[in-house]
Design a protein around this motif. Structure first.
Motif, PDB file in Angstrom:
ATOM      1  N   ARG A  69       0.825  -1.197   0.000  1.00 24.41           N
ATOM      2  CA  ARG A  69       0.000   0.000   0.000  1.00 24.41           C
ATOM      3  C   ARG A  69       0.861   1.249   0.000  1.00 24.41           C
ATOM      4  O   ARG A  69       1.934   1.272   0.575  1.00 24.41           O
ATOM      5  CB  ARG A  69      -0.877   0.003   1.249  1.00 24.41           C
ATOM      6  CG  ARG A  69      -1.913  -1.092   1.185  1.00 24.41           C
ATOM      7  CD  ARG A  69      -2.662  -1.166   2.474  1.00 24.41           C
ATOM      8  NE  ARG A  69      -3.892  -1.933   2.274  1.00 24.41           N
ATOM      9  CZ  ARG A  69      -4.485  -2.596   3.244  1.00 24.41           C
ATOM     10  NH1 ARG A  69      -3.999  -2.576   4.460  1.00 24.41           N
ATOM     11  NH2 ARG A  69      -5.589  -3.259   2.986  1.00 24.41           N
ATOM     12  N   PRO A  70       0.343   2.321  -0.612  1.00 24.23           N
ATOM     13  CA  PRO A  70       1.054   3.607  -0.557  1.00 24.23           C
ATOM     14  C   PRO A  70       0.951   4.182   0.851  1.00 24.23           C
ATOM     15  O   PRO A  70       0.175   3.695   1.676  1.00 24.23           O
ATOM     16  CB  PRO A  70       0.294   4.471  -1.566  1.00 24.23           C
ATOM     17  CG  PRO A  70      -1.096   3.902  -1.566  1.00 24.23           C
ATOM     18  CD  PRO A  70      -0.942   2.422  -1.319  1.00 24.23           C
ATOM     19  N   PHE A  71       1.718   5.215   1.123  1.00 22.42           N
ATOM     20  CA  PHE A  71       1.648   5.860   2.433  1.00 22.42           C
ATOM     21  C   PHE A  71       2.028   7.316   2.301  1.00 22.42           C
ATOM     22  O   PHE A  71       2.542   7.754   1.282  1.00 22.42           O
ATOM     23  CB  PHE A  71       2.557   5.150   3.455  1.00 22.42           C
ATOM     24  CG  PHE A  71       4.011   5.156   3.085  1.00 22.42           C
ATOM     25  CD1 PHE A  71       4.839   6.215   3.446  1.00 22.42           C
ATOM     26  CD2 PHE A  71       4.556   4.098   2.368  1.00 22.42           C
ATOM     27  CE1 PHE A  71       6.180   6.218   3.100  1.00 22.42           C
ATOM     28  CE2 PHE A  71       5.899   4.097   2.024  1.00 22.42           C
ATOM     29  CZ  PHE A  71       6.715   5.158   2.394  1.00 22.42           C
ATOM     30  N   ARG A  72       1.763   8.063   3.357  1.00 23.14           N
ATOM     31  CA  ARG A  72       2.093   9.474   3.441  1.00 23.14           C
ATOM     32  C   ARG A  72       2.837   9.679   4.756  1.00 23.14           C
ATOM     33  O   ARG A  72       2.434   9.123   5.778  1.00 23.14           O
ATOM     34  CB  ARG A  72       0.788  10.276   3.416  1.00 23.14           C
ATOM     35  CG  ARG A  72       0.889  11.762   3.300  1.00 23.14           C
ATOM     36  CD  ARG A  72       1.334  12.326   1.959  1.00 23.14           C
ATOM     37  NE  ARG A  72       0.633  11.930   0.768  1.00 23.14           N
ATOM     38  CZ  ARG A  72      -0.355  12.603   0.202  1.00 23.14           C
ATOM     39  NH1 ARG A  72      -0.805  13.706   0.738  1.00 23.14           N
ATOM     40  NH2 ARG A  72      -0.895  12.174  -0.915  1.00 23.14           N
ATOM     41  N   ASP A  73       3.902  10.472   4.726  1.00 22.83           N
ATOM     42  CA  ASP A  73       4.651  10.787   5.941  1.00 22.83           C
ATOM     43  C   ASP A  73       3.980  11.972   6.631  1.00 22.83           C
ATOM     44  O   ASP A  73       4.037  13.094   6.138  1.00 22.83           O
ATOM     45  CB  ASP A  73       6.106  11.101   5.597  1.00 22.83           C
ATOM     46  CG  ASP A  73       6.946  11.413   6.834  1.00 22.83           C
ATOM     47  OD1 ASP A  73       6.384  11.567   7.942  1.00 22.83           O
ATOM     48  OD2 ASP A  73       8.180  11.506   6.683  1.00 22.83           O
ATOM     49  N   LEU A  74       3.323  11.715   7.762  1.00 27.21           N
ATOM     50  CA  LEU A  74       2.673  12.774   8.525  1.00 27.21           C
ATOM     51  C   LEU A  74       3.316  12.896   9.915  1.00 27.21           C
ATOM     52  O   LEU A  74       2.695  13.378  10.861  1.00 27.21           O
ATOM     53  CB  LEU A  74       1.161  12.501   8.629  1.00 27.21           C
ATOM     54  CG  LEU A  74       0.429  12.567   7.277  1.00 27.21           C
ATOM     55  CD1 LEU A  74      -1.008  12.093   7.403  1.00 27.21           C
ATOM     56  CD2 LEU A  74       0.469  13.969   6.699  1.00 27.21           C
ATOM     57  N   SER A  75       4.578  12.494  10.008  1.00 18.20           N
ATOM     58  CA  SER A  75       5.285  12.498  11.294  1.00 18.20           C
ATOM     59  C   SER A  75       5.603  13.909  11.791  1.00 18.20           C
ATOM     60  O   SER A  75       5.999  14.083  12.940  1.00 18.20           O
ATOM     61  CB  SER A  75       6.562  11.667  11.208  1.00 18.20           C
ATOM     62  OG  SER A  75       7.429  12.206  10.220  1.00 18.20           O
ATOM     63  N   ALA A  76       5.426  14.923  10.954  1.00 17.52           N
ATOM     64  CA  ALA A  76       5.664  16.306  11.382  1.00 17.52           C
ATOM     65  C   ALA A  76       4.522  16.834  12.253  1.00 17.52           C
ATOM     66  O   ALA A  76       4.608  17.938  12.777  1.00 17.52           O
ATOM     67  CB  ALA A  76       5.841  17.202  10.164  1.00 17.52           C
ATOM     68  N   TYR A  77       3.448  16.064  12.396  1.00 21.08           N
ATOM     69  CA  TYR A  77       2.257  16.525  13.110  1.00 21.08           C
ATOM     70  C   TYR A  77       2.047  15.740  14.394  1.00 21.08           C
ATOM     71  O   TYR A  77       2.501  14.611  14.521  1.00 21.08           O
ATOM     72  CB  TYR A  77       1.023  16.383  12.204  1.00 21.08           C
ATOM     73  CG  TYR A  77       1.192  17.114  10.902  1.00 21.08           C
ATOM     74  CD1 TYR A  77       1.066  18.490  10.846  1.00 21.08           C
ATOM     75  CD2 TYR A  77       1.507  16.432   9.741  1.00 21.08           C
ATOM     76  CE1 TYR A  77       1.247  19.178   9.656  1.00 21.08           C
ATOM     77  CE2 TYR A  77       1.688  17.114   8.538  1.00 21.08           C
ATOM     78  CZ  TYR A  77       1.561  18.481   8.503  1.00 21.08           C
ATOM     79  OH  TYR A  77       1.743  19.153   7.334  1.00 21.08           O
TER      80      TYR A  77
END
Length: 165
Positions: A69-77
């Motif tokens: 699956r694709p993913f998005r890096d949202l670790s800045a939040y």
């Protein structure tokens, strides 16, 4: 409004009832019902049907699919905010997020919430979602219903942001 150094501007996922580019949405239940999610003007209406043991509406990176699956890096939040209200008030559901490698078996950490009949922003600290790897998120928001009773829940304006600790 200026953004402080090191602060990311909020990342909108759903503006009103419209997904921002790169995201998609799915719906299912224990009896494979997929007809209970509608867009009404500036919000989503989830009419969880009776007679199910569970139901979920989920917002994914790209089209919902099997692994890989694709993913998005949202670790800045550090915060997920969702505006919600119940059809009558008192509705209970769970909010979750999921890494691209977590299985579709309901084992991901979910945070329970009880709604009122008025629109209200609900905030969920991302560190409450044990096991979710914020730099590989696949499900960026999910609404999980359980039990055999029907419930109506409305949602709009989903975003990731940084809130001072």
């Amino acid at each position: 409004v200026g953004v402080a150094f090191g602060q990311q501007p909020p990342r909108d996922i759903l503006v009103g009832a419209r997904l921002t580019p790169g995201f998609n949405m799915g719906v299912n239940s224990s009896e494979n019902r997929t007809d209970w999610l509608k867009t009404e003007g500036d919000h989503l209406k989830m009419s969880y049907p009776s007679g199910q043991s569970w139901g979920a509406v989920f917002i994914t990176v790209g089209t919902p699919k099997q692994p890989p699956r694709p993913f998005r890096d949202l670790s800045a939040y550090n915060m997920l905010t969702i505006e919600m209200k119940g059809g009558v008030g008192g509705e209970q559901l769970e909010i979750g997020i999921k890494t691209n490698t977590q299985p579709d078996d309901g084992s991901e950490t979910k945070v329970p919430v009880r709604l009122t009949s008025d629109w209200k922003p609900y905030q969920f600290r991302l560190d409450r979602f044990d096991g979710a790897d914020l730099d590989k998120l696949y499900v960026v928001a999910e609404f999980v219903f359980s039990g055999s009773d029907a419930a109506t829940v409305f949602a709009r304006n989903i975003s990731y942001s940084n809130v001072p600790k």
